[in-house]
Design an enzyme around this catalytic site. Structure first.
Site, mmCIF file in Angstrom:
data_model
loop_
_atom_site.group_PDB
_atom_site.id
_atom_site.type_symbol
_atom_site.label_atom_id
_atom_site.label_comp_id
_atom_site.label_asym_id
_atom_site.label_seq_id
_atom_site.Cartn_x
_atom_site.Cartn_y
_atom_site.Cartn_z
ATOM 1 N N PRO A 90 60.915 55.118 8.129
ATOM 2 C CA PRO A 90 61.411 56.244 7.329
ATOM 3 C C PRO A 90 60.853 56.248 5.915
ATOM 4 O O PRO A 90 61.006 57.221 5.189
ATOM 5 C CB PRO A 90 62.935 56.040 7.337
ATOM 6 C CG PRO A 90 63.165 54.639 7.774
ATOM 7 C CD PRO A 90 61.988 54.224 8.575
ATOM 8 N N GLU A 117 66.323 46.116 11.458
ATOM 9 C CA GLU A 117 66.177 46.539 10.056
ATOM 10 C C GLU A 117 64.727 46.866 9.702
ATOM 11 O O GLU A 117 64.414 47.179 8.558
ATOM 12 C CB GLU A 117 66.712 45.454 9.116
ATOM 13 C CG GLU A 117 68.220 45.364 9.096
ATOM 14 C CD GLU A 117 68.881 46.695 8.747
ATOM 15 O OE1 GLU A 117 68.477 47.327 7.770
ATOM 16 O OE2 GLU A 117 69.796 47.096 9.496
ATOM 17 N N ARG A 155 48.730 67.644 21.149
ATOM 18 C CA ARG A 155 48.605 69.115 21.080
ATOM 19 C C ARG A 155 47.410 69.548 20.243
ATOM 20 O O ARG A 155 46.899 70.641 20.399
ATOM 21 C CB ARG A 155 49.872 69.739 20.471
ATOM 22 C CG ARG A 155 51.064 69.673 21.370
ATOM 23 C CD ARG A 155 52.240 70.423 20.777
ATOM 24 N NE ARG A 155 52.326 71.780 21.278
ATOM 25 C CZ ARG A 155 52.115 72.876 20.574
ATOM 26 N NH1 ARG A 155 51.793 72.804 19.303
ATOM 27 N NH2 ARG A 155 52.210 74.061 21.125
ATOM 28 N N ASP A 170 51.398 79.568 16.742
ATOM 29 C CA ASP A 170 52.559 78.688 16.589
ATOM 30 C C ASP A 170 52.956 78.552 15.127
ATOM 31 O O ASP A 170 52.115 78.636 14.236
ATOM 32 C CB ASP A 170 52.239 77.267 17.088
ATOM 33 C CG ASP A 170 52.386 77.148 18.584
ATOM 34 O OD1 ASP A 170 53.013 78.022 19.193
ATOM 35 O OD2 ASP A 170 51.859 76.169 19.129
HETATM 36 N N1 SAM Z 1 65.872 49.386 7.289
HETATM 37 C C1 SAM Z 1 64.886 50.414 7.427
HETATM 38 C C2 SAM Z 1 64.869 51.270 6.155
HETATM 39 O O1 SAM Z 1 65.923 51.470 5.574
HETATM 40 O O2 SAM Z 1 63.795 51.774 5.789
HETATM 41 C C3 SAM Z 1 65.181 51.284 8.634
HETATM 42 C C4 SAM Z 1 64.960 50.609 9.946
HETATM 43 S S1 SAM Z 1 65.281 51.644 11.324
HETATM 44 C C5 SAM Z 1 66.959 51.291 11.667
HETATM 45 C C6 SAM Z 1 64.446 50.837 12.662
HETATM 46 C C7 SAM Z 1 63.078 51.385 12.985
HETATM 47 O O3 SAM Z 1 63.193 52.728 13.439
HETATM 48 C C8 SAM Z 1 62.075 51.436 11.872
HETATM 49 O O4 SAM Z 1 61.420 50.188 11.701
HETATM 50 C C9 SAM Z 1 61.109 52.503 12.328
HETATM 51 O O5 SAM Z 1 60.105 52.005 13.186
HETATM 52 C C10 SAM Z 1 62.012 53.438 13.110
HETATM 53 N N2 SAM Z 1 62.418 54.630 12.342
HETATM 54 C C11 SAM Z 1 63.669 54.929 11.942
HETATM 55 N N3 SAM Z 1 63.702 56.076 11.282
HETATM 56 C C12 SAM Z 1 62.444 56.551 11.261
HETATM 57 C C13 SAM Z 1 61.833 57.716 10.718
HETATM 58 N N4 SAM Z 1 62.540 58.621 10.053
HETATM 59 N N5 SAM Z 1 60.496 57.882 10.889
HETATM 60 C C14 SAM Z 1 59.774 56.962 11.552
HETATM 61 N N6 SAM Z 1 60.291 55.837 12.091
HETATM 62 C C15 SAM Z 1 61.608 55.636 11.954
#
Ligand code: SAM
Length: 236
Positions: A90, A117, A155, A170
């Site tokens: 994220p 995490e 795509r 699109d």
């Molecule tokens: N502790 C991290 C933080 O606060 O940035 C979040 C970890 S999340 C619970 C677990 C995994 O989900 C991440 O390592 C990532 O690979 C994926 N993930 C979660 N949200 C995401 C998003 N918005 N975009 C891309 N990957 C995401």
């Protein structure tokens, strides 16, 4: 895909667009289970964070070993150089159409799906991936985000979509940063709701103009930012 849950991709790779693109030989999706690279008898891939705190962190060892296996497997399959590494987080660059186009031009992507995490920081430092986010919210794992990224990328590969599914109109397509207008199919009338007459007219010019107006109207109502305008608050 480097993942702890390769099974999550089974339906994704055997249905719809990705299946068709695979059958056309335009793309292949290989699943690599990070847990196979665990070295202890519990097959651990995560551990508690240094300094304390909640949750678990993905360990460097299994992820680096899995990356090395992916590189070796790609080379054995005839790919050269290094894959473009994409790590889902994220905290990454927001995914959008230009990034999808860029990724679609890459011959070889290596996509890292996190869990718990997230990743030990040294995975970012050592492998220098492109960090990508699919939105400002937190999912429990990277697999769903990886499917979003791969579907959007496939795509963009020329020939992946049939002519009937052409992307030019699109929303967010190359025809401009705007939304597509409304679409209708049979029947002409459903529960008192009629298809706009112009779409039944056979007048291609009038239909094209109507679609253009509707696309602009819809964009103005829902996403005026795409047109560089302020939101008025009221649908028009
Ligand atoms: N502790 C991290 C933080 O606060 O940035 C979040 C970890 S999340 C619970 C677990 C995994 O989900 C991440 O390592 C990532 O690979 C994926 N993930 C979660 N949200 C995401 C998003 N918005 N975009 C891309 N990957 C995401």
């Amino acid at each position: 895909m480097l993942t702890l849950f390769p099974g999550m991709f089974e339906g994704f790779t055997t249905h719809g667009l990705v299946r068709v693109a695979r059958e056309k030989g335009l793309v292949d999706v290989c699943l690599h289970d990070v847990r196979e690279h665990a070295t202890d008898r519990h097959r651990s891939v995560d551990d508690r964070p240094y300094g304390g705190g909640p949750g678990m962190v993905l360990m460097c060892g299994p992820v680096f070993a899995c990356d090395e296996k992916v590189v070796a497997a790609g080379r054995a399959a005839g790919l050269s150089g290094e894959p473009r590494r994409v790590l889902l987080t994220p905290q990454g660059t927001p995914l959008g159409p230009s990034l999808l186009e860029e990724l679609a031009r890459e011959p070889w992507l290596s996509v890292f799906c996190g869990h718990y995490e997230g990743f030990d920081e040294r995975i970012r430092i050592g492998l220098r991936p492109l960090e990508v986010s699919i939105g400002d919210y937190v999912l429990s794992g990277g697999e769903v985000a990886a499917m979003v990224l791969i579907d959007g990328t496939v795509r963009m590969i020329p020939g992946a979509l049939g002519a009937a599914e052409a992307t030019q109109d699109d929303s967010f397509s190359r025809s401009g940063a705007r939304l597509e207008g409304p679409q209708y199919t049979r029947p002409r009338e459903f529960r008192g709701m009629r298809v706009p007459e112009v779409l039944l007219s056979g007048d291609h010019q009038a239909i094209a103009e109507w679609r253009e107006q509707q696309a602009l109207r819809r964009t103005r109502e829902r996403r005026p930012d795409l047109l560089g305008e302020e939101h008025t608050g009221e649908p028009q």
